[in-house]
Design an enzyme around this catalytic site. Sequence first.
Site, short mmCIF file in Angstrom:
data_model
loop_
_atom_site.label_atom_id
_atom_site.label_comp_id
_atom_site.label_asym_id
_atom_site.label_seq_id
_atom_site.Cartn_x
_atom_site.Cartn_y
_atom_site.Cartn_z
N CYS A 29 -6.48 -39.90 21.69
CA CYS A 29 -5.51 -40.61 21.53
C CYS A 29 -5.36 -42.13 22.32
CB CYS A 29 -4.17 -40.05 21.65
SG CYS A 29 -3.96 -38.69 20.63
N CYS A 69 -9.63 -40.53 15.66
CA CYS A 69 -8.49 -39.43 15.23
C CYS A 69 -9.43 -38.34 14.39
CB CYS A 69 -7.48 -40.14 14.51
SG CYS A 69 -6.06 -39.02 13.98
N GLU A 113 -19.63 -45.82 -1.50
CA GLU A 113 -18.12 -44.81 -1.65
C GLU A 113 -18.79 -43.40 -2.11
OE1 GLU A 113 -15.05 -45.30 -0.30
OE2 GLU A 113 -15.87 -47.01 0.82
N CYS A 171 2.53 -42.83 17.11
CA CYS A 171 2.22 -41.69 16.22
C CYS A 171 2.96 -40.48 16.39
CB CYS A 171 0.56 -41.34 16.67
SG CYS A 171 -0.09 -39.99 16.02
N CYS A 189 -6.49 -45.09 20.44
CA CYS A 189 -5.96 -45.15 19.01
C CYS A 189 -5.04 -46.08 18.88
CB CYS A 189 -5.54 -43.98 18.62
SG CYS A 189 -4.69 -44.16 17.01
#
Length: 368
Positions: free
Chosen positions: A216, A209, A50, A225, A219
């Site tokens: 799209c 995205c 991370e 959305c 997705c």
Amino acid sequence: MRRRALTGSGGFTVAPDDAASRIAAWQRRAGRHGLPWQHTRDPYRIWLSEIMLQQTQAATVVPYYTQFLALFPTVTDLADAPQDTVLRAWAGLGYYARARNLHRCARALRDTHGGHFPATADELAQLPGIGPSTASAIAAFAYGERTPILDGNVRRVLARYFAVEGDPASTRTGRQLQAHAQSLIDAAPAGLDMVAYTQGQMDLGATVCTRSRPDCARCPLAPDCQARIQGRQHELPSPRARRAQPLRHGWMLIAQCADRVLLQRRPDSGIWGGLWSLPQFEDETALKAACARLSADSPPQALAAIDHVFTHFRLRIQPCWLRLPGSVPGQVGADQAWAPIEALDAHGMPAPIARLLAGLYGDTSRPR
């Protein structure tokens, strides 16, 4: 299907009860599965990934992550290592405050937690260098805690899904996105796979995205959305106001005596903090004064200038090479050292300085 209406920031109504489950299912089916920090519940490895992934692409991180773990297999190994060794392993990844904070946090974990990571996001966020989103990622991946992350990719996904206006990095917009992120988890079923869901949000932002070419059709959030429904995928999230990048200048001295080069450790604060670099000066006059103090019998030779871009400014480096006669001086300034040319890569250096010296010397003792 149970659906609970939630009102987005644009005044419309969305029904995200199954949105988190859709993301988790999509991740298991189509997300990324080959990254070396996946498939582990070890909080140390999750934390390291991370931190490295902040401001850095996954493809760049992979070799550093593997090498770093080979050098420091556990958080205690990292805590016990000298800061110089840690910075040398980090050199090339940039944003060196991350490495210093990583080392500081490892020592806090060793000294106050017995080398063990706390199990909740709230406790993790109390550690040095761990922000709320990183704490949530560790808690979700390592312990399955139902807590939302909010890294750059996730902010973009949420800004489009809920049609949130404003700079996602701003405090005000960030609070809105945080509330939306929490609402998706609150609305999700009790058995939500937090590992798949958390990774899925990152994967969506990184591969579907995306900033400039959102796909799209692939997705799982496309049906509701709000950016897609309103045809605003390319408007959201709102772009940051561009600021002019000032140009700063710095003069650097490559002082060589026999088979050694003079290096200087940079202060912990500021750019390249804690790394070894070349002595730097505000102007040519200050550089020439330093050459005089080294008892040089010839003027320094100006080399090609180097431009390096930081987040908020550009630095134009004017390197000058100076060959000193005789033996290596016995005394140098504070935080300075005469480093053997054949072992320059043993010092943690900023990438542009390492490239400059490698291009000059290669396997020889004089510039090419």
